[in-house]
Design a protein around this motif. Structure first.
Motif, PDB file in Angstrom:
ATOM      1  N   CYS A  90       0.863  -1.178   0.000  1.00  0.00           N
ATOM      2  CA  CYS A  90       0.000   0.000   0.000  1.00  0.00           C
ATOM      3  C   CYS A  90       0.897   1.225   0.000  1.00  0.00           C
ATOM      4  O   CYS A  90       1.767   1.358   0.861  1.00  0.00           O
ATOM      5  N   TYR A  91       0.729   2.094  -0.987  1.00  0.00           N
ATOM      6  CA  TYR A  91       1.557   3.292  -1.134  1.00  0.00           C
ATOM      7  C   TYR A  91       0.694   4.540  -1.085  1.00  0.00           C
ATOM      8  O   TYR A  91      -0.295   4.633  -1.812  1.00  0.00           O
ATOM      9  N   ARG A  92       1.067   5.498  -0.271  1.00  0.00           N
ATOM     10  CA  ARG A  92       0.450   6.815  -0.328  1.00  0.00           C
ATOM     11  C   ARG A  92       1.272   7.621  -1.313  1.00  0.00           C
ATOM     12  O   ARG A  92       2.491   7.693  -1.206  1.00  0.00           O
ATOM     13  N   VAL A  93       0.594   8.216  -2.284  1.00  0.00           N
ATOM     14  CA  VAL A  93       1.282   8.935  -3.353  1.00  0.00           C
ATOM     15  C   VAL A  93       0.698  10.334  -3.515  1.00  0.00           C
ATOM     16  O   VAL A  93      -0.417  10.613  -3.056  1.00  0.00           O
ATOM     17  N   ALA A  94       1.474  11.201  -4.143  1.00  0.00           N
ATOM     18  CA  ALA A  94       1.011  12.554  -4.416  1.00  0.00           C
ATOM     19  C   ALA A  94       0.339  12.587  -5.785  1.00  0.00           C
ATOM     20  O   ALA A  94       0.678  11.808  -6.670  1.00  0.00           O
ATOM     21  N   GLY A  95      -0.605  13.484  -5.950  1.00  0.00           N
ATOM     22  CA  GLY A  95      -1.291  13.626  -7.228  1.00  0.00           C
ATOM     23  C   GLY A  95      -2.778  13.392  -7.087  1.00  0.00           C
ATOM     24  O   GLY A  95      -3.334  13.388  -5.994  1.00  0.00           O
ATOM     25  N   GLU A  96      -3.417  13.160  -8.214  1.00  0.00           N
ATOM     26  CA  GLU A  96      -4.869  12.960  -8.232  1.00  0.00           C
ATOM     27  C   GLU A  96      -5.266  11.704  -7.455  1.00  0.00           C
ATOM     28  O   GLU A  96      -6.286  11.667  -6.783  1.00  0.00           O
ATOM     29  N   ILE A  97      -4.446  10.672  -7.558  1.00  0.00           N
ATOM     30  CA  ILE A  97      -4.649   9.429  -6.824  1.00  0.00           C
ATOM     31  C   ILE A  97      -3.896   9.561  -5.505  1.00  0.00           C
ATOM     32  O   ILE A  97      -2.764  10.017  -5.478  1.00  0.00           O
ATOM     33  N   SER A  98      -4.505   9.146  -4.399  1.00  0.00           N
ATOM     34  CA  SER A  98      -3.816   9.282  -3.117  1.00  0.00           C
ATOM     35  C   SER A  98      -3.225   7.966  -2.609  1.00  0.00           C
ATOM     36  O   SER A  98      -2.293   7.988  -1.816  1.00  0.00           O
ATOM     37  N   TYR A  99      -3.741   6.833  -3.055  1.00  0.00           N
ATOM     38  CA  TYR A  99      -3.205   5.541  -2.636  1.00  0.00           C
ATOM     39  C   TYR A  99      -3.179   4.566  -3.805  1.00  0.00           C
ATOM     40  O   TYR A  99      -4.073   4.565  -4.646  1.00  0.00           O
ATOM     41  N   ILE A 100      -2.156   3.725  -3.798  1.00  0.00           N
ATOM     42  CA  ILE A 100      -2.060   2.601  -4.729  1.00  0.00           C
ATOM     43  C   ILE A 100      -1.946   1.347  -3.871  1.00  0.00           C
ATOM     44  O   ILE A 100      -1.073   1.260  -3.004  1.00  0.00           O
ATOM     45  N   VAL A 101      -2.832   0.397  -4.101  1.00  0.00           N
ATOM     46  CA  VAL A 101      -2.871  -0.833  -3.311  1.00  0.00           C
ATOM     47  C   VAL A 101      -2.659  -2.015  -4.249  1.00  0.00           C
ATOM     48  O   VAL A 101      -3.302  -2.112  -5.294  1.00  0.00           O
ATOM     49  N   LYS A 102      -1.758  -2.900  -3.862  1.00  0.00           N
ATOM     50  CA  LYS A 102      -1.571  -4.153  -4.594  1.00  0.00           C
ATOM     51  C   LYS A 102      -2.095  -5.263  -3.698  1.00  0.00           C
ATOM     52  O   LYS A 102      -1.746  -5.333  -2.522  1.00  0.00           O
ATOM     53  N   LEU A 103      -2.943  -6.117  -4.264  1.00  0.00           N
ATOM     54  CA  LEU A 103      -3.464  -7.215  -3.467  1.00  0.00           C
ATOM     55  C   LEU A 103      -3.467  -8.509  -4.261  1.00  0.00           C
ATOM     56  O   LEU A 103      -3.393  -8.505  -5.486  1.00  0.00           O
ATOM     57  N   ALA A 104      -3.524  -9.601  -3.516  1.00  0.00           N
ATOM     58  CA  ALA A 104      -3.646 -10.937  -4.101  1.00  0.00           C
ATOM     59  C   ALA A 104      -4.753 -11.629  -3.327  1.00  0.00           C
ATOM     60  O   ALA A 104      -4.706 -11.714  -2.105  1.00  0.00           O
ATOM     61  N   THR A 105      -5.737 -12.115  -4.074  1.00  0.00           N
ATOM     62  CA  THR A 105      -6.902 -12.700  -3.419  1.00  0.00           C
ATOM     63  C   THR A 105      -7.292 -14.002  -4.101  1.00  0.00           C
ATOM     64  O   THR A 105      -6.697 -14.414  -5.095  1.00  0.00           O
ATOM     65  N   TYR A 106      -8.331 -14.647  -3.563  1.00  0.00           N
ATOM     66  CA  TYR A 106      -8.702 -15.988  -3.984  1.00  0.00           C
ATOM     67  C   TYR A 106      -9.598 -16.031  -5.208  1.00  0.00           C
ATOM     68  O   TYR A 106      -9.565 -16.994  -5.966  1.00  0.00           O
ATOM     69  N   SER A 107     -10.431 -15.002  -5.393  1.00  0.00           N
ATOM     70  CA  SER A 107     -11.414 -15.068  -6.468  1.00  0.00           C
ATOM     71  C   SER A 107     -11.886 -13.663  -6.824  1.00  0.00           C
ATOM     72  O   SER A 107     -11.606 -12.694  -6.110  1.00  0.00           O
ATOM     73  N   VAL A 108     -12.622 -13.575  -7.898  1.00  0.00           N
ATOM     74  CA  VAL A 108     -13.221 -12.297  -8.281  1.00  0.00           C
ATOM     75  C   VAL A 108     -14.211 -11.857  -7.200  1.00  0.00           C
ATOM     76  O   VAL A 108     -14.328 -10.668  -6.895  1.00  0.00           O
ATOM     77  N   GLU A 109     -14.864 -12.815  -6.583  1.00  0.00           N
ATOM     78  CA  GLU A 109     -15.816 -12.497  -5.512  1.00  0.00           C
ATOM     79  C   GLU A 109     -15.111 -11.861  -4.308  1.00  0.00           C
ATOM     80  O   GLU A 109     -15.608 -10.885  -3.737  1.00  0.00           O
ATOM     81  N   THR A 110     -13.952 -12.400  -3.910  1.00  0.00           N
ATOM     82  CA  THR A 110     -13.245 -11.803  -2.768  1.00  0.00           C
ATOM     83  C   THR A 110     -12.625 -10.460  -3.140  1.00  0.00           C
ATOM     84  O   THR A 110     -12.498  -9.583  -2.290  1.00  0.00           O
ATOM     85  N   LEU A 111     -12.284 -10.279  -4.417  1.00  0.00           N
ATOM     86  CA  LEU A 111     -11.832  -8.964  -4.883  1.00  0.00           C
ATOM     87  C   LEU A 111     -12.977  -7.965  -4.756  1.00  0.00           C
ATOM     88  O   LEU A 111     -12.799  -6.845  -4.256  1.00  0.00           O
ATOM     89  N   GLU A 112     -14.160  -8.371  -5.175  1.00  0.00           N
ATOM     90  CA  GLU A 112     -15.333  -7.502  -5.061  1.00  0.00           C
ATOM     91  C   GLU A 112     -15.627  -7.164  -3.596  1.00  0.00           C
ATOM     92  O   GLU A 112     -15.958  -6.019  -3.268  1.00  0.00           O
ATOM     93  N   GLN A 113     -15.477  -8.139  -2.715  1.00  0.00           N
ATOM     94  CA  GLN A 113     -15.687  -7.889  -1.286  1.00  0.00           C
ATOM     95  C   GLN A 113     -14.691  -6.859  -0.754  1.00  0.00           C
ATOM     96  O   GLN A 113     -15.053  -5.988   0.041  1.00  0.00           O
ATOM     97  N   PHE A 114     -13.422  -6.949  -1.200  1.00  0.00           N
ATOM     98  CA  PHE A 114     -12.420  -5.960  -0.782  1.00  0.00           C
ATOM     99  C   PHE A 114     -12.829  -4.570  -1.258  1.00  0.00           C
ATOM    100  O   PHE A 114     -12.799  -3.604  -0.496  1.00  0.00           O
ATOM    101  N   ILE A 115     -13.194  -4.469  -2.525  1.00  0.00           N
ATOM    102  CA  ILE A 115     -13.589  -3.169  -3.088  1.00  0.00           C
ATOM    103  C   ILE A 115     -14.780  -2.599  -2.335  1.00  0.00           C
ATOM    104  O   ILE A 115     -14.782  -1.419  -1.954  1.00  0.00           O
TER     105      ILE A 115
END
Length: 145
Positions: A90-115
C-alpha cells in the motif's frame, strides 16, 4: 560501501539462504571477513531482513490487482489496508490518486468484497494484473554513476 559490499548484496538478493562459506568464496574473502561485512550491513540498515518469497498461485491467491484510490479518509484507508489479509503493498502517493494498493486474493468475488469494504474510504479504480515482472536484484549506486 565498496564493490565487495555491493557484490555481497547482489549475492544475498539472488540467494538469501547462501552459507557464509559460499558467500565468502563468491566474493573472494574469508568467512570471518564476510560475516563481519554482512553484520555491518545489517547494523547500518542496508540489509533489512531475509524473507521467503511465496508463489501466490500455489497458495490459491490467483487474482492479483492494483487498485488506485482517490481517498476521502487517508488514515482510515491506510489502517484498513494494513489490517486486510489480501493486501500485499500500500503506497500513499502525491497527485490525483492518493493511494495505490496491490493485493492478491482468492477469487473475483473476494476482490469484489475488498472493493466494497474499501468504498467508505475513497473511490477505487481496479486494474487486474495479467502478468508481471519483478526485479529481484537491486544494484546499489556507486561513486561511478
Amino acid at each position: 560501501m565498496d564493490q565487495i559490499d555491493m557484490n555481497i548484496l547482489q549475492q544475498l538478493q539472488g540467494n538469501a539462504k547462501i552459507s557464509m562459506k559460499e558467500l565468502a568464496a563468491a566474493v573472494h574473502l574469508s568467512s570471518p571477513a564476510v560475516i563481519e561485512r554482512v553484520r555491518k550491513l545489517e547494523e547500518q540498515g542496508v540489509i533489512e531482513g531475509y524473507h521467503a518469497k511465496l508463489n501466490l498461485t500455489k497458495i490459491e491467491r490467483t487474482i492479483q490487482a492494483i487498485i488506485l484510490f482517490k481517498s476521502i479518509d487517508c488514515k482510515s484507508l491506510a489502517a484498513f489496508c494494513k489490517g486486510h489479509p489480501d493486501v500485499l503493498e500500500c503506497y500513499r502517493v502525491a497527485g490525483e490518486i492518493s493511494y495505490i494498493v496491490k493485493l492478491a486474493t482468492y477469487s473475483v468475488e473476494t476482490l469484489e468484497q475488498f472493493i466494497d469494504a474499501a468504498m467508505p474510504y475513497g473511490t477505487p479504480s481496479t486494474n487486474i494484473i495479467l502478468s508481471s515482472m519483478e526485479k529481484m536484484v537491486i544494484t546499489p549506486f556507486s561513486d561511478d554513476y
